[in-house]
Design a protein around this motif. Structure first.
Motif, PDB file in Angstrom:
ATOM      1  N   VAL A   1       0.818  -1.224   0.000  1.00 31.40           N
ATOM      2  CA  VAL A   1       0.000   0.000   0.000  1.00 31.40           C
ATOM      3  C   VAL A   1       0.845   1.265   0.000  1.00 31.40           C
ATOM      4  CG1 VAL A   1      -1.867  -1.202   1.191  1.00 31.40           C
ATOM      5  CG2 VAL A   1      -0.171   0.064   2.533  1.00 31.40           C
TER       6      VAL A   1
ATOM      7  N   GLU B   1      -0.124   3.782  -2.803  1.00 27.12           N
ATOM      8  CA  GLU B   1      -1.519   4.183  -2.954  1.00 27.12           C
ATOM      9  C   GLU B   1      -2.143   4.789  -1.706  1.00 27.12           C
ATOM     10  OE1 GLU B   1      -0.405   1.211  -3.841  1.00 27.12           O
ATOM     11  OE2 GLU B   1      -0.552   1.226  -6.030  1.00 27.12           O
ATOM     12  N   ASP B   2      -1.711   4.383  -0.518  1.00 31.90           N
ATOM     13  CA  ASP B   2      -2.397   4.795   0.710  1.00 31.90           C
ATOM     14  C   ASP B   2      -1.360   5.007   1.817  1.00 31.90           C
ATOM     15  OD1 ASP B   2      -3.984   4.974   3.053  1.00 31.90           O
ATOM     16  OD2 ASP B   2      -5.584   3.843   2.076  1.00 31.90           O
ATOM     17  N   ARG B   3      -0.989   6.256   2.022  1.00 29.72           N
ATOM     18  CA  ARG B   3       0.032   6.547   3.015  1.00 29.72           C
ATOM     19  C   ARG B   3      -0.456   6.261   4.430  1.00 29.72           C
ATOM     20  NH1 ARG B   3       4.865   6.305   1.714  1.00 29.72           N
ATOM     21  NH2 ARG B   3       5.332   7.502   3.601  1.00 29.72           N
ATOM     22  N   ASP B   4      -1.734   6.477   4.688  1.00 35.26           N
ATOM     23  CA  ASP B   4      -2.257   6.223   6.034  1.00 35.26           C
ATOM     24  C   ASP B   4      -2.130   4.744   6.395  1.00 35.26           C
ATOM     25  OD1 ASP B   4      -2.876   8.875   6.341  1.00 35.26           O
ATOM     26  OD2 ASP B   4      -4.982   8.649   5.756  1.00 35.26           O
TER      27      ASP B   4
ATOM     28  N   GLU C   1     -16.453   1.250   2.139  1.00 35.16           N
ATOM     29  CA  GLU C   1     -15.063   0.849   2.068  1.00 35.16           C
ATOM     30  C   GLU C   1     -14.883  -0.270   1.041  1.00 35.16           C
ATOM     31  OE1 GLU C   1     -12.903   1.283   6.194  1.00 35.16           O
ATOM     32  OE2 GLU C   1     -14.714   0.096   6.444  1.00 35.16           O
TER      33      GLU C   1
ATOM     34  N   ARG D   1     -11.256   0.173   8.328  1.00 33.34           N
ATOM     35  CA  ARG D   1     -10.771   1.263   9.170  1.00 33.34           C
ATOM     36  C   ARG D   1     -11.051   1.012  10.643  1.00 33.34           C
ATOM     37  NH1 ARG D   1      -7.145   4.002   6.013  1.00 33.34           N
ATOM     38  NH2 ARG D   1      -7.943   3.993   3.888  1.00 33.34           N
TER      39      ARG D   1
ATOM     40  N   ARG E   1      -4.930  -5.575  -2.635  1.00 33.52           N
ATOM     41  CA  ARG E   1      -4.065  -4.763  -3.486  1.00 33.52           C
ATOM     42  C   ARG E   1      -3.493  -5.593  -4.633  1.00 33.52           C
ATOM     43  NH1 ARG E   1      -5.670  -0.520  -3.930  1.00 33.52           N
ATOM     44  NH2 ARG E   1      -3.911  -0.356  -5.386  1.00 33.52           N
TER      45      ARG E   1
END
Length: 708
Positions: free
Chosen positions: A98, A101-104, A180, A186, A241
């Motif tokens: 990830v 695509e998704d830093r969090d 989601e 989350r 992913r």
């Protein structure tokens, strides 16, 4: 995976086109220096196996969290270290997947990786003084300490094992209301990270050197549970992913309008039920046939989709600790997860464990490790993508006409939910009083000692007779002796004694007889050696049927199945032949037969003849051996040795010790009536004699001593 460019035609192994390997195949195809492949191999080596010596010692009760540590072996510290290391590697896979695509999410898994690294260092410093003696102590209510999940409770209070051992929450909001891509990600990840951080702090505040097991193991048990939750979430994220990033051929609907999944192998007395069990996907409907009957989903309510969640809705440890003991360990049960069939609102109409419907659960995962033609695959993708494709779940969703989603939480049940559907039990269950939590705890305590009086599952009404059996066989010959045993009380005692001796055999034969069935005639057969217990492979109707040395029967779709059917027999080589794969048209291995077990003389002529008669092509492939093949029933290995095989040998031996004194006295006394003498000899025959026969049969069948 694309189909081979060359034809595969019947012929001898290694000759002509049939000897060619799939495109990209190469000798020594393990991932080697690849970071992804190294993490894959390391995690496979760290995957725990519920050993037969660990779980039976653990009483079902408030110690369920501690059971997680003891079930994987005799050393809970090693089990904890392995779980933490495996979770670290999973977080590395997820963070890499990830990052762009998704830093969090990347930061979340990096944080989890640091917490797990700290926990690993603290675990390596832990020294427990009384671990061997602690493992032998009777388990006590509240052993986890005040405030810990699963602690407290009254004496003998039944514990909801599913609630305590569940690594994945069950949400109240249906899937259809979630925005989601990964259902429940989350909230579940936030909760799991908070629990992991709290458990790391708890372990840091606990004395860890030169302390008693009761002081440190509860904190370690909670920490490994949190680590396992993080690992499962990471695997689901990686599989999601990997599906989005890789180019692949779209899955087509079933060739004949349907797709069928067959159950993993079962031995007597559930061979008949497992061979008949299936999950059938048709347009707009799912039909599941199990030992309990047939369930049709999609008739009254339309199917809205399929949802894959790892781990399974009921964990492997919860099954192992169930008081009726009907389930044996299924490899990859937790890791391959659960598929929920959803209604239009996103609630679960039914669910099934993927591992239950794979011929060899470890093979559909581990092929990605040793077979270079599948590319560089992380373990999470091997479980959450390739295994679902190999088993047939992905094509099943296409056949129904609904999407296959992934999630990290289980959805709420619909009002008409059929629950989790499993093909068939592995062993006859304990019934009635013997299926209670207290009796299961006592029974498992006996197994930690040599003096184990458990005779195995019986009838619901058997327990009073079994409780009296030792005293009946001890006293009955002396009671029957006076007057030759012709009084009504003497006759009653004699009949009760014979009933107590015969009942364990009758209870086993009753369930075994229900397993008998007239099977379709075999049109082709291969037998690996001589003798009644030699493993054999047959073509019965459209399907291939594997019967291992342990008696486990596994049904595999044959070449006439255009979706998942086996079309070729592949010889697997690495410094010599180590196995034979039953491969489908995409070169995915449906089952692998160990060469030392299925070609014990090193000759392949008979196996080649079977392949020709069954319409299978022949091929060679150079790959390294599968690391966990010994866990599958075809070996036979650990899984095969868990099968039930008549009354328990140890219990019969203990009963024989009670019968021995009377027999000795009657043999030494010169003048005695015939009836007590014959009764005493019958006692010896049904105890020591029966134990000897069962032990010899088990040793003959499994090539090792197996006693109850």
């Amino acid at each position: 995976m694309t189909a081979p460019t060359h034809p595969t035609v019947p012929g001898p192994f290694g000759a002509g086109p049939s000897g060619a390997a799939p495109p990209g195949s190469a000798s020594g195809s393990a991932p080697g220096a690849s970071a992804v492949g190294t993490r894959f191999a390391s995690r496979i080596a760290l995957t725990p196996v519920l050993g037969p010596a660990g779980v039976p010692r653990i009483a079902t009760g408030e110690q369920a969290m501690l059971a997680r540590l003891f079930a994987a072996g005799k050393d809970p510290l090693t089990a904890a270290a392995n779980e933490l290391r495996s979770a670290q590697l999973a977080c590395e896979d997820a963070a890499a997947a990830v990052e762009a695509e998704d830093r969090d999410l990347h930061e979340a898994f990096a944080y989890a990786r640091k917490q797990l690294d700290l926990a690993s260092r603290m675990t390596s410093e832990t020294r427990v003084e009384d671990l061997p003696s602690f493992a032998r102590l009777p388990w006590r209510p509240g052993a986890l300490g005040a405030g810990a999940p699963g602690a407290g409770g009254g004496q003998g209070a039944a514990l909801d094992l599913d609630a305590v051992l569940q690594e994945v929450p069950r949400l109240a909001d249906p899937v259809a209301t979630s925005r989601e891509e990964l259902y429940g990600l989350r909230g579940t990840l936030r909760s799991a990270l908070a629990a992991l951080s709290e458990d790391v702090r708890r372990l840091a505040a606990t004395s860890r050197r030169g302390v008693g097991a009761a002081a440190v193991l509860p904190a370690l048990a909670l920490l490994t549970t949190s680590a396992s939750r993080i690992e499962r979430i990471a695997d689901v994220v990686v599989s999601h992913r990997w599906t989005d990033d890789r180019p692949s051929t779209p899955q087509l609907p079933g060739v004949g309008g349907d797709v069928e999944l067959y159950a993993s192998g079962r031995a007597a007395p559930y061979r008949r039920a497992s061979v008949a069990a299936r999950v059938r996907f048709t347009p707009g409907r799912v039909e599941v046939t199990t030992a309990a009957g047939r369930v049709s989903i999609g008739q009254s309510e339309p199917i809205g989709g399929l949802l894959w969640v790892a781990p399974a809705a009921r964990s492997a440890l919860a099954e192992a600790l169930a008081p009726d003991e009907r389930w044996a360990g299924v490899p990859e049960l937790d890791e391959l997860g659960t598929v929920h069939v959803l209604d239009a609102a996103g609630r679960s109409l039914a669910s099934f464990a993927v591992a239950d419907w794979a011929s060899q659960p470890t093979t559909v995962v581990d092929q990605a490790l040793v077979d270079s033609t599948l590319g560089d695959v992380p373990l999470g993708a091997a479980r959450g993508v390739l295994a679902l494709e190999a088993v047939g779940v992905t094509r099943g969703a296409t056949t129904i006409g609904v999407p296959l989603r992934r999630g990290v939480a289980h959805p709420p049940d619909a009002d008409s939910s059929a629950g989790m559907l499993r093909p068939a039990p592995h062993r006859p269950p304990y019934r009635g009083r013997e299926a209670s939590v207290g009796r299961a705890a006592l029974r498992r305590g006996w197994r930690g000692r040599w003096w184990n009086r458990d005779l195995g599952p019986g009838f619901t009404w058997s327990w009073p007779l079994r409780a009296l059996a030792p005293w009946l066989v001890l006293a009955a010959p002396f009671v029957v002796w006076p007057g030759g045993g012709r009084g009504w009380f003497q006759v009653l005692v004699l009949l009760l004694t014979l009933a107590a001796l015969v009942e364990p055999y009758v209870a086993w034969l009753a369930v075994w007889a229900r397993d008998l069935a007239v099977r379709a005639p075999a049109t082709a057969r291969y037998r690996a050696g001589k003798g009644p217990f030699a493993p054999h492979l047959e073509l019965r109707g459209p399907d291939l049927v594997l019967t291992s040395r342990s008696g486990h029967v596994t049904r595999v779709p044959g070449p006439s199945d255009g979706d998942l059917g086996v079309v070729r027999l592949v010889r697997l080589r690495s410094s010599g032949t180590w196995g034979f794969a039953l491969a489908d048209s995409r070169w995915r291995w449906r089952a692998v037969l160990p060469a030392h077990e299925w070609t014990p003389n090193g000759r392949y002529d008979a196996l080649e003849e079977f392949a020709r008669a069954a319409g299978l092509g022949l091929a060679d492939q150079d790959v390294d051996p599968l690391p966990r093949l010994d866990q599958e029933t075809v070996a036979p290995g650990r899984a095969a040795a868990t099968r039930a095989f008549g009354p328990h040998v140890r219990g019969l031996l203990i009963l024989g010790f009670f019968a021995a004194p009377a027999a000795l006295v009657l043999l030494l006394v010169p003048a005695k009536p015939a009836r007590p003498l014959w009764l005493s000899l019958a006692e010896l025959l049904l105890t020591f004699g029966g134990a000897g026969v069962l032990a010899l049969l088990a040793r003959w069948r499994l090539r090792r001593g197996v006693v109850g």
